[in-house]
Structure formats: structure tokens, C-alpha cells
Write a protein that holds these residues in place. Structure first.
Motif, mmCIF file in Angstrom:
data_model
loop_
_atom_site.group_PDB
_atom_site.id
_atom_site.type_symbol
_atom_site.label_atom_id
_atom_site.label_comp_id
_atom_site.label_asym_id
_atom_site.label_seq_id
_atom_site.Cartn_x
_atom_site.Cartn_y
_atom_site.Cartn_z
ATOM 1 N N ASP A 160 18.328 22.428 70.004
ATOM 2 C CA ASP A 160 17.963 22.624 68.346
ATOM 3 C C ASP A 160 17.516 21.741 67.863
ATOM 4 O O ASP A 160 16.545 21.734 66.890
ATOM 5 N N VAL A 161 18.058 20.402 68.036
ATOM 6 C CA VAL A 161 17.456 19.109 67.361
ATOM 7 C C VAL A 161 16.060 18.833 67.755
ATOM 8 O O VAL A 161 15.522 18.474 66.747
ATOM 9 N N ILE A 162 15.863 18.885 69.207
ATOM 10 C CA ILE A 162 14.421 18.788 69.392
ATOM 11 C C ILE A 162 13.362 19.560 68.834
ATOM 12 O O ILE A 162 12.473 19.310 68.251
ATOM 13 N N GLU A 163 13.958 20.828 68.770
ATOM 14 C CA GLU A 163 13.007 21.992 68.343
ATOM 15 C C GLU A 163 12.888 21.753 66.570
ATOM 16 O O GLU A 163 11.663 22.010 66.284
ATOM 17 N N VAL A 164 13.715 21.109 65.935
ATOM 18 C CA VAL A 164 13.809 21.005 64.373
ATOM 19 C C VAL A 164 12.919 19.628 64.054
ATOM 20 O O VAL A 164 12.041 19.911 63.328
ATOM 21 N N LEU A 165 12.888 18.884 64.962
ATOM 22 C CA LEU A 165 12.153 17.362 64.591
ATOM 23 C C LEU A 165 10.790 17.260 65.227
ATOM 24 O O LEU A 165 10.172 16.527 64.753
ATOM 25 N N THR A 166 10.337 17.836 66.356
ATOM 26 C CA THR A 166 9.137 17.567 66.845
ATOM 27 C C THR A 166 7.879 18.686 66.559
ATOM 28 O O THR A 166 6.748 18.211 66.560
ATOM 29 N N PRO A 167 8.040 19.854 65.756
ATOM 30 C CA PRO A 167 6.906 20.485 65.334
ATOM 31 C C PRO A 167 5.998 19.355 64.407
ATOM 32 O O PRO A 167 6.474 18.467 63.587
ATOM 33 N N GLY A 168 4.630 19.576 64.794
ATOM 34 C CA GLY A 168 3.592 18.986 64.002
ATOM 35 C C GLY A 168 3.458 17.399 64.450
ATOM 36 O O GLY A 168 2.504 16.575 63.929
ATOM 37 N N TYR A 169 4.179 16.952 65.471
ATOM 38 C CA TYR A 169 3.996 15.742 65.981
ATOM 39 C C TYR A 169 2.599 15.701 66.749
ATOM 40 O O TYR A 169 1.887 16.420 67.366
ATOM 41 N N ASP A 170 1.775 14.494 66.493
ATOM 42 C CA ASP A 170 0.648 14.162 67.167
ATOM 43 C C ASP A 170 0.655 13.518 68.380
ATOM 44 O O ASP A 170 1.420 12.534 68.743
ATOM 45 N N ASN A 171 -0.129 14.343 69.563
ATOM 46 C CA ASN A 171 0.109 13.599 70.766
ATOM 47 C C ASN A 171 -0.418 12.208 71.003
ATOM 48 O O ASN A 171 0.074 11.439 71.918
ATOM 49 N N ASP A 172 -1.163 11.714 70.336
ATOM 50 C CA ASP A 172 -1.878 10.345 70.357
ATOM 51 C C ASP A 172 -0.697 9.394 69.530
ATOM 52 O O ASP A 172 -1.128 8.049 69.258
ATOM 53 N N THR A 173 0.347 9.746 68.878
ATOM 54 C CA THR A 173 1.270 8.736 68.274
ATOM 55 C C THR A 173 2.693 8.688 69.059
ATOM 56 O O THR A 173 2.897 9.794 69.558
ATOM 57 N N ALA A 174 3.269 7.574 69.122
ATOM 58 C CA ALA A 174 4.555 7.645 69.745
ATOM 59 C C ALA A 174 5.439 7.637 68.495
ATOM 60 O O ALA A 174 5.382 6.845 67.636
ATOM 61 N N TYR A 175 6.486 8.393 68.702
ATOM 62 C CA TYR A 175 7.624 8.618 67.736
ATOM 63 C C TYR A 175 9.011 8.012 68.369
ATOM 64 O O TYR A 175 9.172 8.595 69.330
ATOM 65 N N GLN A 268 13.611 8.673 56.561
ATOM 66 C CA GLN A 268 14.242 10.100 56.280
ATOM 67 C C GLN A 268 15.521 9.974 56.986
ATOM 68 O O GLN A 268 15.370 10.243 58.279
ATOM 69 N N GLY A 269 16.673 10.112 56.582
ATOM 70 C CA GLY A 269 17.920 10.309 57.315
ATOM 71 C C GLY A 269 17.858 11.820 57.692
ATOM 72 O O GLY A 269 17.069 12.623 57.073
ATOM 73 N N LEU A 270 18.529 12.039 58.940
ATOM 74 C CA LEU A 270 18.571 13.330 59.488
ATOM 75 C C LEU A 270 19.173 14.395 58.552
ATOM 76 O O LEU A 270 18.618 15.496 58.439
ATOM 77 N N GLY A 271 20.204 13.991 57.484
ATOM 78 C CA GLY A 271 20.709 14.806 56.659
ATOM 79 C C GLY A 271 19.798 15.350 55.628
ATOM 80 O O GLY A 271 20.250 16.233 55.128
ATOM 81 N N GLU A 272 18.760 14.674 55.436
ATOM 82 C CA GLU A 272 17.669 15.419 54.416
ATOM 83 C C GLU A 272 17.143 16.514 54.890
ATOM 84 O O GLU A 272 16.483 17.354 54.110
ATOM 85 N N ASN A 273 17.126 17.001 56.192
ATOM 86 C CA ASN A 273 16.465 17.883 56.883
ATOM 87 C C ASN A 273 17.278 19.040 56.636
ATOM 88 O O ASN A 273 18.306 19.365 57.454
ATOM 89 N N PRO A 274 16.821 20.279 56.026
ATOM 90 C CA PRO A 274 17.577 21.497 55.919
ATOM 91 C C PRO A 274 18.046 22.102 57.170
ATOM 92 O O PRO A 274 19.194 22.740 57.305
ATOM 93 N N ASN A 275 16.851 22.039 58.207
ATOM 94 C CA ASN A 275 17.243 22.619 59.544
ATOM 95 C C ASN A 275 18.671 21.934 60.171
ATOM 96 O O ASN A 275 19.170 22.467 60.838
#
Length: 313
Positions: A160-175, A268-275
């Protein structure tokens, strides 16, 4: 004898039924159903805490407000686990925060008989251990007291956490997700989220910790192997406080830039994310309908019935 056997079989059925939903340590039990006249119920939210007003407002206070909205009929209380944060807030700003044991004793003094506890911790580590010890100390004072799980507990939580945080990630960028970390065995939970990221195809995501494993050098080795040069650093922490502003935004950023990387910092702390808040609230709602089964209670069922509970272990 028959009554005892029946109770055991009913317990076995309850656990087995719960196991069908992928949770092995809980049985169905309505938190409010057993309340009698004169009983009072409350929710105690427990946070590590922070002295940074900016991040506290959008993380701790934001989650607290969500909980109040979701459980309007229950008394709301709060506690901080960090004695350093508690002292600094009191000494420098006159802000009084109870630690968990103080908050629990105050709830008892105020006549509360049923308490739901939810922590905003990320992993099941030393902070959760401390909370459990506090609860053990006062358990006999309450008719029912239950503790919700941290953000990461079951494999489903990690997904669930991975699904929340990864949308919109650019494949050419390291997160790079930077957690606080710990020096005991529970640091393996950070390695687990890193493993699951890769298993789900997010090979441009890396996890490191300030204190524990994976260390900075472990993360850097993977980063170099990826060949990526653009990096986004982000705290894998509930609040973006001292560690985020000092260790991540300054130390890690500077070290990566010296290695030739173009570094962007997302404070941005994780707690800021509504999901992410939703996951904590789902854990709190879960314990309103389920009671945790201790290992000795399960072993007692095995001994009396000769049956091994089947499910996901």
C-alpha cells in the motif's frame, strides 16, 4: 469441560476466519459492543513528536484531525514518546505534552475504561516496543485496551505504501527514501521495503537510513549501479524535522553532489500525504473490530485441539 472445549473451538474458528483475510494474529471482536453503562471510550494517538511547528501542523496535527473526524464519538487524547522533544517544547515554548504512560494514567483517572491506541511510527521497532511496555504496566486498569499497528506491519502495508508513493515517478530519476533507521534487528523492515520496491519494478527507487541498515554506502552502491545521475532525496519519516532538514537536505545532499549527482530534495514528511494518513486510520479502524491473539493463547488452542491453525504465516 464441554464449555471449555466449545470456547476453544470457537476461538480456533475465529482465528481461522481472520486468517482467511491474510491476518494471522487477530480474531473478530467488537471494541464497543461489550461496553456497559458507565463505561467510557477514548482514542490515544501517540507520536514521536517534533519541535518544528511547520511540519507538526501538516503531519501530526493533520492526522490527529483526521482521527477526530473519523471517530467523533470517542474522546481524543495525544502523547509524545520523545522525552527530548517533550522537554524542549516545555522549556522553550511552554507547550505541555504527556508521554504515553502519563496519558494512559490520566485516562484512567478521568474514568475511561476502553482505549484504542494508534501510533504514527513507521516500523515495528523500539518505539512500538516502548508503547507495548507502557500498556502492559497499566493494562489491569482498563477493561479493554488495544494497540494499532505502525505504518509498515503486514506485507499488504508495504504494498500500500509503495502504491501511494510511486505514482508519477520518472524512470530517468533515482528516488531515495531516507528512513531514520535503528541499530537492532527491526532495521530489516527498511531492507524489506527496498526489496519490495525492486520486486514491483521500481528499480530506480532506493532506501537508506540515517542510523542502521541500509546505510548511506549501501544505498550509494545500488545508485551507482543504476547509472542514473538525477536524484530526488526524500524523508521516509512521518515528519520532516531535524533529520530531514539536517541529515538529508544538507549532509546526504552534499555527499551525493560530491559524487557528481544532480540532487533535488523533497522535504515532505509521510504524514503530509492523505493516503498515508488513510493507512494509519485503517489500522485504527481494524482494531475496533479485532482483538490481537497472543502467541501463548494460540499455543493453548494447538494443545487443546491438536489442530494447527492454517493461514498465511
Amino acid at each position: 469441560m464441554k464449555k471449555t472445549l466449545l470456547s476453544t473451538l470457537l476461538l480456533l474458528f475465529a482465528i481461522t476466519t481472520t486468517l482467511g483475510h491474510g491476518v494471522t494474529n487477530y480474531m473478530h471482536s467488537d471494541f464497543l459492543e461489550g461496553m456497559q453503562e458507565g463505561d467510557k471510550a477514548a482514542i490515544l494517538m501517540i507520536h514521536f513528536g517534533t519541535t518544528h511547528h511547520d511540519t507538526r501542523e501538516v503531519t501530526i496535527e493533520a492526522l490527529n484531525n483526521r482521527v477526530k473526524q473519523e471517530f467523533p464519538d470517542l474522546e481524543f487524547r495525544e502523547a509524545y514518546t520523545s522525552r527530548i522533544v517533550i522537554k524542549r517544547l516545555a522549556d522553550n515554548e511552554g507547550i505541555r505534552k504527556n508521554n504515553p504512560l502519563e496519558a494512559l494514567k490520566q485516562l484512567h483517572a478521568d474514568g475511561y475504561t476502553h482505549v484504542l491506541i494508534q501510533s504514527s511510527t513507521i516500523i515495528d521497532g523500539v518505539e512500538m516496543e516502548s508503547i507495548c511496555k507502557n500498556v502492559e504496566e497499566v493494562q489491569s486498569l482498563f477493561k479493554d485496551i488495544r494497540i494499532g499497528n505502525p505504518l509498515l506491519y503486514t506485507p499488504q502495508d508495504y504494498e500500500d505504501v509503495i502504491e501511494v508513493l510511486t505514482p508519477g515517478y520518472d524512470n530517468d530519476t533515482a528516488y531515495i527514501w531516507v528512513g531514520h533507521g535503528t541499530y537492532d534487528v527491526t532495521t530489516a523492515q527498511y531492507a524489506m521495503i527496498d526489496y519490495m520496491l525492486k520486486a514491483k519494478g521500481h528499480t530506480n527507487c532506493f532506501v537508506g537510513t540515517i542510523e542502521g541498515y541500509p546505510e548511506y554506502e549501501d544505498m550509494l552502491s545500488q545508485l551507482k549501479s543504476s547509472g542514473l545521475k538525477k536524484v530526488v532525496l526524500m524523508p521516509f519519516m512521518f515528519v520532516a524535522g531535524d533529520h530531514a532538514k539536517n541529515d538529508i537536505a544538507e549532509d546526504w545532499k552534499e555527499r551525493l553532489e560530491k559524487e557528481g549527482y544532480h540532487v533535488e530534495v523533497s522535504l515532505q514528511g509521510l504524514g503530509e500525504n492523505p493516503n498515508i494518513q488513510n493507512i494509519y486510520i485503517s489500522h485504527l479502524k481494524f482494531i475496533t473490530g479485532h482483538r490481537k491473539i497472543g502467541i501463548m493463547e494460540k499455543k493453548s488452542v494447538y494443545e487443546k485441539t491438536g489442530e494447527k491453525i492454517k493461514g498465511n504465516h
